[in-house]
Scaffold this motif. Structure first.
Motif, PDB file in Angstrom:
ATOM      1  N   VAL A 203     -14.304  -0.776  37.347  1.00 24.82           N
ATOM      2  CA  VAL A 203     -14.424  -2.174  37.761  1.00 24.82           C
ATOM      3  C   VAL A 203     -13.025  -2.712  38.045  1.00 24.82           C
ATOM      4  O   VAL A 203     -12.133  -2.641  37.192  1.00 24.82           O
ATOM      5  N   ILE A 204     -12.817  -3.235  39.251  1.00 25.78           N
ATOM      6  CA  ILE A 204     -11.532  -3.813  39.645  1.00 25.78           C
ATOM      7  C   ILE A 204     -11.781  -5.127  40.372  1.00 25.78           C
ATOM      8  O   ILE A 204     -12.903  -5.404  40.824  1.00 25.78           O
ATOM      9  N   ASP A 205     -10.727  -5.935  40.493  1.00 24.90           N
ATOM     10  CA  ASP A 205     -10.775  -7.180  41.256  1.00 24.90           C
ATOM     11  C   ASP A 205      -9.909  -7.023  42.495  1.00 24.90           C
ATOM     12  O   ASP A 205      -8.707  -6.746  42.392  1.00 24.90           O
ATOM     13  N   LEU A 206     -10.520  -7.197  43.665  1.00 25.12           N
ATOM     14  CA  LEU A 206      -9.815  -7.051  44.942  1.00 25.12           C
ATOM     15  C   LEU A 206      -9.552  -8.422  45.554  1.00 25.12           C
ATOM     16  O   LEU A 206     -10.388  -9.330  45.437  1.00 25.12           O
ATOM     17  N   PRO A 207      -8.397  -8.605  46.214  1.00 19.64           N
ATOM     18  CA  PRO A 207      -8.194  -9.846  46.968  1.00 19.64           C
ATOM     19  C   PRO A 207      -9.320 -10.043  47.981  1.00 19.64           C
ATOM     20  O   PRO A 207      -9.796  -9.074  48.588  1.00 19.64           O
ATOM     21  N   ALA A 208      -9.729 -11.274  48.142  1.00 21.23           N
ATOM     22  CA  ALA A 208     -10.876 -11.548  49.013  1.00 21.23           C
ATOM     23  C   ALA A 208     -10.642 -11.045  50.430  1.00 21.23           C
ATOM     24  O   ALA A 208     -11.540 -10.484  51.058  1.00 21.23           O
ATOM     25  N   GLY A 209      -9.427 -11.212  50.948  1.00 22.11           N
ATOM     26  CA  GLY A 209      -9.145 -10.750  52.307  1.00 22.11           C
ATOM     27  C   GLY A 209      -9.253  -9.248  52.456  1.00 22.11           C
ATOM     28  O   GLY A 209      -9.775  -8.750  53.453  1.00 22.11           O
ATOM     29  N   LEU A 210      -8.767  -8.509  51.469  1.00 19.83           N
ATOM     30  CA  LEU A 210      -8.857  -7.048  51.520  1.00 19.83           C
ATOM     31  C   LEU A 210     -10.300  -6.585  51.386  1.00 19.83           C
ATOM     32  O   LEU A 210     -10.726  -5.650  52.080  1.00 19.83           O
ATOM     33  N   ALA A 211     -11.074  -7.218  50.525  1.00 18.69           N
ATOM     34  CA  ALA A 211     -12.468  -6.828  50.335  1.00 18.69           C
ATOM     35  C   ALA A 211     -13.275  -6.983  51.615  1.00 18.69           C
ATOM     36  O   ALA A 211     -14.223  -6.231  51.863  1.00 18.69           O
ATOM     37  N   GLU A 212     -12.896  -7.933  52.450  1.00 17.35           N
ATOM     38  CA  GLU A 212     -13.641  -8.183  53.688  1.00 17.35           C
ATOM     39  C   GLU A 212     -13.286  -7.204  54.804  1.00 17.35           C
ATOM     40  O   GLU A 212     -14.054  -7.035  55.744  1.00 17.35           O
ATOM     41  N   ARG A 213     -12.125  -6.538  54.724  1.00 15.25           N
ATOM     42  CA  ARG A 213     -11.698  -5.651  55.825  1.00 15.25           C
ATOM     43  C   ARG A 213     -11.546  -4.201  55.385  1.00 15.25           C
ATOM     44  O   ARG A 213     -10.844  -3.431  56.035  1.00 15.25           O
ATOM     45  N   LEU A 214     -12.211  -3.812  54.326  1.00 12.00           N
ATOM     46  CA  LEU A 214     -12.137  -2.422  53.896  1.00 12.00           C
ATOM     47  C   LEU A 214     -12.775  -1.518  54.950  1.00 12.00           C
ATOM     48  O   LEU A 214     -13.905  -1.765  55.377  1.00 12.00           O
ATOM     49  N   PRO A 215     -12.096  -0.463  55.381  1.00 11.15           N
ATOM     50  CA  PRO A 215     -12.699   0.452  56.356  1.00 11.15           C
ATOM     51  C   PRO A 215     -13.815   1.252  55.718  1.00 11.15           C
ATOM     52  O   PRO A 215     -13.850   1.432  54.494  1.00 11.15           O
ATOM     53  N   PRO A 216     -14.757   1.746  56.528  1.00 12.03           N
ATOM     54  CA  PRO A 216     -15.897   2.479  55.950  1.00 12.03           C
ATOM     55  C   PRO A 216     -15.501   3.784  55.270  1.00 12.03           C
ATOM     56  O   PRO A 216     -16.224   4.270  54.407  1.00 12.03           O
ATOM     57  N   ASP A 217     -14.357   4.369  55.677  1.00 11.81           N
ATOM     58  CA  ASP A 217     -13.967   5.651  55.090  1.00 11.81           C
ATOM     59  C   ASP A 217     -12.924   5.498  53.987  1.00 11.81           C
ATOM     60  O   ASP A 217     -12.216   6.445  53.659  1.00 11.81           O
ATOM     61  N   VAL A 218     -12.820   4.302  53.411  1.00  5.39           N
ATOM     62  CA  VAL A 218     -11.829   4.074  52.358  1.00  5.39           C
ATOM     63  C   VAL A 218     -12.102   4.977  51.155  1.00  5.39           C
ATOM     64  O   VAL A 218     -13.259   5.237  50.810  1.00  5.39           O
ATOM     65  N   VAL A 219     -11.029   5.495  50.572  1.00  9.31           N
ATOM     66  CA  VAL A 219     -11.125   6.387  49.413  1.00  9.31           C
ATOM     67  C   VAL A 219     -10.485   5.688  48.216  1.00  9.31           C
ATOM     68  O   VAL A 219      -9.378   5.144  48.319  1.00  9.31           O
ATOM     69  N   PHE A 220     -11.191   5.699  47.104  1.00 10.24           N
ATOM     70  CA  PHE A 220     -10.686   5.113  45.867  1.00 10.24           C
ATOM     71  C   PHE A 220     -10.294   6.251  44.929  1.00 10.24           C
ATOM     72  O   PHE A 220     -11.134   7.084  44.574  1.00 10.24           O
ATOM     73  N   LEU A 221      -9.031   6.270  44.528  1.00 15.39           N
ATOM     74  CA  LEU A 221      -8.555   7.243  43.551  1.00 15.39           C
ATOM     75  C   LEU A 221      -8.395   6.523  42.223  1.00 15.39           C
ATOM     76  O   LEU A 221      -7.572   5.607  42.094  1.00 15.39           O
ATOM     77  N   VAL A 222      -9.191   6.935  41.241  1.00 19.44           N
ATOM     78  CA  VAL A 222      -9.199   6.299  39.921  1.00 19.44           C
ATOM     79  C   VAL A 222      -8.453   7.195  38.950  1.00 19.44           C
ATOM     80  O   VAL A 222      -8.804   8.368  38.786  1.00 19.44           O
ATOM     81  N   ALA A 223      -7.416   6.650  38.310  1.00 26.53           N
ATOM     82  CA  ALA A 223      -6.594   7.419  37.375  1.00 26.53           C
ATOM     83  C   ALA A 223      -6.356   6.605  36.117  1.00 26.53           C
ATOM     84  O   ALA A 223      -6.335   5.365  36.153  1.00 26.53           O
ATOM     85  N   GLY A 224      -6.208   7.297  34.994  1.00 26.42           N
ATOM     86  CA  GLY A 224      -5.895   6.619  33.746  1.00 26.42           C
ATOM     87  C   GLY A 224      -4.487   6.065  33.775  1.00 26.42           C
ATOM     88  O   GLY A 224      -3.559   6.709  34.275  1.00 26.42           O
ATOM     89  N   GLN A 225      -4.296   4.847  33.256  1.00 25.74           N
ATOM     90  CA  GLN A 225      -2.966   4.254  33.269  1.00 25.74           C
ATOM     91  C   GLN A 225      -2.026   4.982  32.325  1.00 25.74           C
ATOM     92  O   GLN A 225      -0.837   5.123  32.617  1.00 25.74           O
ATOM     93  N   LEU A 226      -2.515   5.457  31.190  1.00 30.96           N
ATOM     94  CA  LEU A 226      -1.666   6.162  30.244  1.00 30.96           C
ATOM     95  C   LEU A 226      -1.408   7.596  30.676  1.00 30.96           C
ATOM     96  O   LEU A 226      -0.348   8.146  30.399  1.00 30.96           O
ATOM     97  N   ASP A 227      -2.380   8.211  31.356  1.00 29.11           N
ATOM     98  CA  ASP A 227      -2.232   9.599  31.798  1.00 29.11           C
ATOM     99  C   ASP A 227      -2.787   9.720  33.214  1.00 29.11           C
ATOM    100  O   ASP A 227      -3.971  10.005  33.407  1.00 29.11           O
ATOM    101  N   PRO A 228      -1.946   9.480  34.241  1.00 27.21           N
ATOM    102  CA  PRO A 228      -2.432   9.521  35.630  1.00 27.21           C
ATOM    103  C   PRO A 228      -2.961  10.885  36.057  1.00 27.21           C
ATOM    104  O   PRO A 228      -3.643  10.980  37.084  1.00 27.21           O
ATOM    105  N   SER A 229      -2.646  11.949  35.291  1.00 27.92           N
ATOM    106  CA  SER A 229      -3.164  13.260  35.662  1.00 27.92           C
ATOM    107  C   SER A 229      -4.680  13.340  35.485  1.00 27.92           C
ATOM    108  O   SER A 229      -5.331  14.224  36.048  1.00 27.92           O
ATOM    109  N   ILE A 230      -5.237  12.454  34.694  1.00 27.12           N
ATOM    110  CA  ILE A 230      -6.699  12.368  34.536  1.00 27.12           C
ATOM    111  C   ILE A 230      -7.208  11.423  35.607  1.00 27.12           C
ATOM    112  O   ILE A 230      -7.014  10.207  35.523  1.00 27.12           O
ATOM    113  N   ASN A 231      -7.844  11.953  36.628  1.00 28.69           N
ATOM    114  CA  ASN A 231      -8.251  11.109  37.752  1.00 28.69           C
ATOM    115  C   ASN A 231      -9.504  11.671  38.409  1.00 28.69           C
ATOM    116  O   ASN A 231      -9.891  12.823  38.188  1.00 28.69           O
ATOM    117  N   THR A 232     -10.099  10.849  39.230  1.00 29.77           N
ATOM    118  CA  THR A 232     -11.272  11.231  40.021  1.00 29.77           C
ATOM    119  C   THR A 232     -11.382  10.256  41.183  1.00 29.77           C
ATOM    120  O   THR A 232     -10.696   9.231  41.216  1.00 29.77           O
TER     121      THR A 232
END
Length: 356
Positions: A203-232
């Motif tokens: 769960v994240i909060d996006l600026p309203a302007g960015l949320a409205e113009r996200l491209p269809p092929d956008v990729v979200f990389l989710v990583a732990g803040q304490l250990d960025p090597s843990i990601n998906t």
């Protein structure tokens, strides 16, 4: 005459020897970087948390004063576990009153049954009136209805007493308490939040302007803040339709491609947004030099430690960088600081802090 000639030649030789040669160009220290082609556009990095997709806000079905809380935040509970208990005094009194009414109506029903049997017997022997028999049977039916009602009231009072205990209807993890022991709550008031840990999401909060113009092929990389090597990676499940008035952000919920064990509920995460684009080259503004209306950069020959200028075409600029339309190739090295004091073929010294 010979003597004069010798003197003149000697004077010329001395004059030639005394003439100073021009000093060599100074070796200037510069910063440099290797040109790289980018095929990913990054929209930013945002902080968020791991939350459960399914959460239940639970409350008591009856009003009362909370006598105790059985579990704390973070506790994992099974189906049917007791979370909190109300003071049951009111419900117990209601049950006793209902049981007393039931006992009274049961006695009336027994008496009505006996009276109906007597009137039926008298009528069968021919000594009883039809009206008296009808009245007895009507009284029996009325008393039967009152008995059913009294029994239902007792059952309801028992349910009300059971409702004094707040139990779970599914297993989960307690994530928040909205009421404390000793607090008086109304029926249905939120008391505790229970999350199901089997399905998690970012769960994240996006600026309203960015949320409205996200491209269809956008990729979200989710990583732990304490250990960025843990990601998906993740995809958008839903974005709130309206922005929050205070922050002008819209909450986005992301479905995780995988759920690493380290992604527990409440884990702080960092989410990077990117999208595939046509290959492009982006350089810092400090690498550009404006000369006679043209824009150029300085190429660095790492073997000879010399520099040469090259004209380029800039497509666009922002506060920190410029996007190029060719003119330089990936893998070439350019000067990023000190360009205004360079000359073609000049010797330079690459600063040790320069990126290699």
């Amino acid at each position: 005459m010979k003597y004069l000639t010798v003197v003149l030649i000697a004077g010329l030789l001395l004059a030639g020897c005394s003439k100073q040669e021009p000093p060599p160009e100074p070796v200037r220290p510069v910063l440099s970087m290797e040109v790289k082609s980018e095929d990913q556009e990054t929209f930013g990095r945002f902080a968020g948390t791991i939350q459960a997709r399914y959460e239940s806000n639970l409350g008591f079905r009856v009003p009362g004063r909370i006598a105790r809380r059985a579990v704390d935040v973070g506790a994992e509970v099974e189906k049917g576990a007791v979370l909190a208990v109300l003071d049951p005094t009111d419900q117990q009194n209601q049950l006793r009153a209902a049981q007393g009414d039931l006992a009274r109506v049961q006695a009336q029903f027994i008496n009505a049954q006996a009276n109906a049997r007597r009137q039926q017997a008298l009528f069968n022997r021919g000594v009883g009136a039809q009206a008296q028999l009808d009245a007895a049977q009507t009284d029996l039916k009325t008393t039967q209805a009152s008995l059913d009602q009294a029994q239902a009231t007792v059952n309801q009072a028992k349910d009300q007493l059971n409702y004094a205990e707040l139990r779970t209807d599914h297993g989960g993890i307690v994530t928040a308490w909205s009421a404390e022991a000793g607090q008086v709550v109304s029926a249905g008031q939120q008391v505790v939040t229970l999350a199901r840990p089997d399905v998690k999401e970012a769960v994240i909060d996006l600026p309203a302007g960015l949320a409205e113009r996200l491209p269809p092929d956008v990729v979200f990389l989710v990583a732990g803040q304490l250990d960025p090597s843990i990601n998906t990676t993740a995809t958008v499940r839903e974005i709130e339709p309206q922005a929050q008035s205070a922050t002008r952000t819209r909450r986005a919920r992301l479905t995780l491609a995988e759920t690493p064990p380290a992604f527990r509920l409440g884990t702080a995460i960092s989410v990077t947004l990117s999208s595939t684009i046509a290959p492009r080259i982006e350089l810092p503004l400090s690498a550009l030099q404006e000369v006679d209306g043209k824009t150029r950069i300085w190429l660095l020959d790492t073997h000879s430690q010399t520099v040469q200028p090259r004209d380029i075409t800039v497509l666009s600029r922002d506060a920190d960088s410029a996007l190029l339309n060719g003119g330089v190739n990936p893998g070439e090295r350019i000067v990023t600081a000190g360009v205004n004091s360079l000359k073609p073929g000049q010797k330079v010294k690459i600063d040790e802090d320069s990126p290699r």
